[in-house]
Design a protein around this motif. Sequence first.
Motif, short mmCIF file in Angstrom:
data_model
loop_
_atom_site.label_atom_id
_atom_site.label_comp_id
_atom_site.label_asym_id
_atom_site.label_seq_id
_atom_site.Cartn_x
_atom_site.Cartn_y
_atom_site.Cartn_z
N VAL A 118 1.41 14.22 2.74
CA VAL A 118 1.64 14.43 1.31
C VAL A 118 2.64 13.37 0.97
CG1 VAL A 118 2.21 16.01 -0.83
CG2 VAL A 118 1.04 16.65 1.25
N ILE A 119 3.51 12.80 1.60
CA ILE A 119 4.69 12.17 1.28
C ILE A 119 4.32 10.74 0.86
CG2 ILE A 119 6.90 11.07 2.42
CD1 ILE A 119 7.13 13.55 3.84
N GLY A 120 4.96 10.14 0.07
CA GLY A 120 4.34 8.89 -0.39
C GLY A 120 3.04 8.64 -1.36
N ARG A 121 2.61 10.02 -1.59
CA ARG A 121 1.54 9.82 -2.73
C ARG A 121 2.09 9.97 -4.03
NH1 ARG A 121 -2.31 15.21 -1.39
NH2 ARG A 121 -2.84 14.68 0.60
N THR A 122 1.26 9.45 -5.04
CA THR A 122 1.88 9.58 -6.48
C THR A 122 1.15 10.44 -7.26
OG1 THR A 122 2.17 7.29 -6.25
CG2 THR A 122 2.08 8.10 -8.49
N VAL A 123 1.77 11.58 -7.74
CA VAL A 123 1.29 12.68 -8.44
C VAL A 123 2.00 12.63 -9.96
CG1 VAL A 123 0.71 15.09 -8.53
CG2 VAL A 123 1.24 13.86 -6.28
N GLY A 124 0.97 12.52 -10.77
CA GLY A 124 1.23 12.58 -12.15
C GLY A 124 2.32 11.19 -12.13
N PRO A 125 3.66 11.38 -12.89
CA PRO A 125 4.45 10.28 -12.84
C PRO A 125 5.44 10.26 -11.92
CG PRO A 125 5.45 12.25 -14.04
CD PRO A 125 3.96 12.73 -13.43
#
Length: 213
Positions: A118-125
């Motif tokens: 999950v670390i490093g993903r972009t979610v929303g802003p």
Amino acid sequence: MAKVPDATITRLVRYLRALERMEEAGRVRTSSEELAQLTGVTAFQVRKDLAYFGSYGTRGVGYTVPVLRRELRQILGLGRKWRLIIVGMGRLGQALADYPGLSDEYELVAGFDVDPEVIGRTVGPVRVEPLDRLEEVVRDRHVEVGLLTVPEAQAQPVAERLARAGVRGILNFAPTVLNLPDKVAVENVDFMAGLSRLGFFMLNPKWREEMMG
Ligand code: NAD
């Protein structure tokens, strides 16, 4: 100021929503009777709730919609763009980060997780950061609020870490009671508890008015 009951704060949010709809419709004046009708309480209750914060109405004239709306927003700390982080970027954390309405009132600074997937993903802003960076980000970005969406067993230790790092408020989604120093405000959100309450009120209709009060 007298100690304000929890239920009063819940009702202030409802009055504010009603005022926002009135303002959108170009309305300038309202009354405790109208606010009461729109929010399912009594006019006496509306006046009593507002009286905790000083008197905003004029007898016989009522309230000016934009003035009361502004005052309620100030009381509720809206418009300050509190800086938030989300800890636990799983299903719920990601859904919250991706909610567009959040950025109208708040500044989402970062999300945190321990899972390398999950670390490093972009979610929303935001980008999901490793939990190790929590203290540094809270300090450097002046984060005030933490949304806690970690598994139940992690909620207390992560909340303590947030408190030590300096956040002033925690919105706790984990189904557990947090034990924290008084200087940290905690609000719990639990839709499963809401469903249980709903079940009770469906089975006991005569208690519903109490629920609205
Ligand atoms: P999830 O398993 O999808 O997500 C949890 C995330 O937290 C995972 O990405 C995991 O890697 C991460 N995590 C684990 N330990 C961590 C730690 N110490 N620090 C940071 N991140 C950590 O779970 P979910 O379905 O998103 O639910 C999250 C929490 O929210 C649970 O406690 C659940 O019970 C609760 N929940 C509450 C509501 C509500 O209405 N309040 C609704 C759904 C879920």
